[in-house]
Design a protein around this motif. Sequence first.
Motif, PDB file in Angstrom:
ATOM      1  N   SER A  42      -0.139  94.563  -8.228  1.00  0.00           N
ATOM      2  CA  SER A  42      -1.146  93.947  -9.068  1.00  0.00           C
ATOM      3  C   SER A  42      -1.061  93.633 -10.609  1.00  0.00           C
ATOM      4  CB  SER A  42      -2.555  94.674  -8.943  1.00  0.00           C
ATOM      5  OG  SER A  42      -2.263  95.950  -9.591  1.00  0.00           O
ATOM      6  N   HIS A 279      -1.713 103.497  -1.038  1.00  0.00           N
ATOM      7  CA  HIS A 279      -2.108 102.716  -2.107  1.00  0.00           C
ATOM      8  C   HIS A 279      -3.382 101.878  -1.922  1.00  0.00           C
ATOM      9  CE1 HIS A 279      -0.772  99.205  -0.170  1.00  0.00           C
ATOM     10  NE2 HIS A 279       0.186  99.778   0.263  1.00  0.00           N
ATOM     11  N   LEU A 280      -4.209 101.458  -3.091  1.00  0.00           N
ATOM     12  CA  LEU A 280      -5.182 100.725  -2.639  1.00  0.00           C
ATOM     13  C   LEU A 280      -4.942  99.142  -2.578  1.00  0.00           C
ATOM     14  CD1 LEU A 280      -7.459 102.244  -5.660  1.00  0.00           C
ATOM     15  CD2 LEU A 280      -7.816 102.723  -3.222  1.00  0.00           C
ATOM     16  N   PRO A 281      -5.657  98.561  -2.322  1.00  0.00           N
ATOM     17  CA  PRO A 281      -5.341  96.968  -1.851  1.00  0.00           C
ATOM     18  C   PRO A 281      -4.880  96.375  -3.261  1.00  0.00           C
ATOM     19  CG  PRO A 281      -7.697  97.590  -1.052  1.00  0.00           C
ATOM     20  CD  PRO A 281      -7.238  98.602  -1.670  1.00  0.00           C
ATOM     21  N   GLY A 282      -3.531  95.791  -2.974  1.00  0.00           N
ATOM     22  CA  GLY A 282      -2.595  95.249  -4.055  1.00  0.00           C
ATOM     23  C   GLY A 282      -1.980  96.152  -4.870  1.00  0.00           C
ATOM     24  N   GLU A 283      -2.233  97.414  -4.657  1.00  0.00           N
ATOM     25  CA  GLU A 283      -1.477  98.361  -5.932  1.00  0.00           C
ATOM     26  C   GLU A 283      -0.215  98.957  -5.223  1.00  0.00           C
ATOM     27  OE1 GLU A 283      -4.372 100.770  -7.634  1.00  0.00           O
ATOM     28  OE2 GLU A 283      -5.708  99.308  -8.156  1.00  0.00           O
ATOM     29  N   GLN A 284       0.478  98.535  -4.560  1.00  0.00           N
ATOM     30  CA  GLN A 284       1.631  99.313  -3.889  1.00  0.00           C
ATOM     31  C   GLN A 284       2.751  98.850  -5.100  1.00  0.00           C
ATOM     32  OE1 GLN A 284       0.429  96.495  -2.866  1.00  0.00           O
ATOM     33  NE2 GLN A 284       1.504  94.848  -1.844  1.00  0.00           N
ATOM     34  N   LYS A 302       4.597  89.714  -1.707  1.00  0.00           N
ATOM     35  CA  LYS A 302       3.198  89.197  -0.815  1.00  0.00           C
ATOM     36  C   LYS A 302       3.631  89.255   0.625  1.00  0.00           C
ATOM     37  CE  LYS A 302      -0.261  85.663  -0.882  1.00  0.00           C
ATOM     38  NZ  LYS A 302      -0.756  84.470  -1.224  1.00  0.00           N
ATOM     39  N   GLU A 309       0.351  99.328   5.002  1.00  0.00           N
ATOM     40  CA  GLU A 309       0.034  98.026   5.573  1.00  0.00           C
ATOM     41  C   GLU A 309       0.520  97.517   6.972  1.00  0.00           C
ATOM     42  OE1 GLU A 309      -0.453  95.570   1.575  1.00  0.00           O
ATOM     43  OE2 GLU A 309       1.427  95.609   2.253  1.00  0.00           O
ATOM     44  N   SER A 379      -7.385  97.881   8.546  1.00  0.00           N
ATOM     45  CA  SER A 379      -7.463  97.604   7.497  1.00  0.00           C
ATOM     46  C   SER A 379      -8.188  98.603   6.174  1.00  0.00           C
ATOM     47  CB  SER A 379      -8.505  96.076   7.202  1.00  0.00           C
ATOM     48  OG  SER A 379      -9.583  96.707   7.605  1.00  0.00           O
ATOM     49  N   PHE A 380      -8.137  98.302   4.991  1.00  0.00           N
ATOM     50  CA  PHE A 380      -8.407  99.087   4.031  1.00  0.00           C
ATOM     51  C   PHE A 380      -9.900  99.356   4.002  1.00  0.00           C
ATOM     52  CE2 PHE A 380      -4.455  97.611   2.137  1.00  0.00           C
ATOM     53  CZ  PHE A 380      -4.139  98.903   1.495  1.00  0.00           C
TER      54      PHE A 380
END
Length: 380
Positions: A42, A279-284, A302, A309, A379-380
Amino acid sequence: MTPRLGGRLFQQYIVDAFSAIEQTRLWCFRINQTILRNELYSHICDYVRKGDASTSNVGKCVILPARFVGSKRYMQQNFQDALAVCRHVGHPDIFLTMTCNPLWDEIQKMMEFVPGCKTENYPDIISRVFRLKLEQLTNDTTVRYYARTMFDKSGFPLYKHRRQNITINIRNAELDNQWVVPYNRDLLVKYQCHINIEICSHARSLKYLFKYSLKDHDTATVQVTRKKHRRSAENNEECVDEIQAYFDKRYICGAESAYRIFGFPIHHRTFFVERLPFHLPGEQNCTFYANEDLGKVVDREKKRLSKLEAFFLLNSVDADARQYTYDEIPQHYVWNDGERKWNRRKRGMQIGCLSYTHHSSGEVWYLHLLLTKVRGPTSF
């Protein structure tokens, strides 16, 4: 004339030799710091949206990676692996430490090969440590009496310690068994040396094995210099040089130097542990080269699934995988790093270990708890 007959001079030589080896390894890590960078996905996207495609201000500063033996990350990860093994098979039965006795026949015979050396007056570190350990049997503080063995609120054992009307004169003081720390009489008599043995009923016992993951190395010297501030151009925060911090605080003895030079293992295990980042979404975390264009990094990452995931994707297509939590997956599936996917396990066995996160981390901490409880999330 063999080198070991050099006594303390030989120990100094061994320490100097290993210091040179370790300094060279640290130097290699330092000169390669600019090659690889690591940052959250992110954050990279934020830089791209700002129109900054340069990597000069992206990523951490000078770090000491976990593959460097003895670094804080190395110790911390091995400690977490040990906890994962304990969660799977249970805690060890006992925790035992032992100090050699300089009067053992093996040591006595070894000293006979040193010309002009007598064991009783030889200033060997084993002798000094042994005498020091024996003195610790009579503690500086009193030990409470207990009618039976029990455990305190933290899970530590409180050993049976009854009052006995027997005293002994030590350092001009009459002491009874209230001043003697718990010990195992049979082991002391059998091996004729100082042995500490504890019931391993708490995870804190394992922390002793990896104590340098919780504190820095012993500092041999202190140097006062002008503090150099390296600040990042983006947020003006101080950049920590982990390599220099490790180097400044390093303490090395002759025994450790010889052990490391000959390449003996520091840790050994019979269980394989698969480390599971989350990780949280988009924070890998993303790893990239310093000269890469950030736009290309974003496009590549991406499409690149993280282990978490890929775990969600596995649950959406494989009904059998939905009966397991994230940390149970490595026991039944194997991670393929090239294809970035989980494949069904055909042989062997691994234990899953979620990466460490502090309970004050907020949503990441709650995600850690959910991943160990919820089975088959897609999914998250």
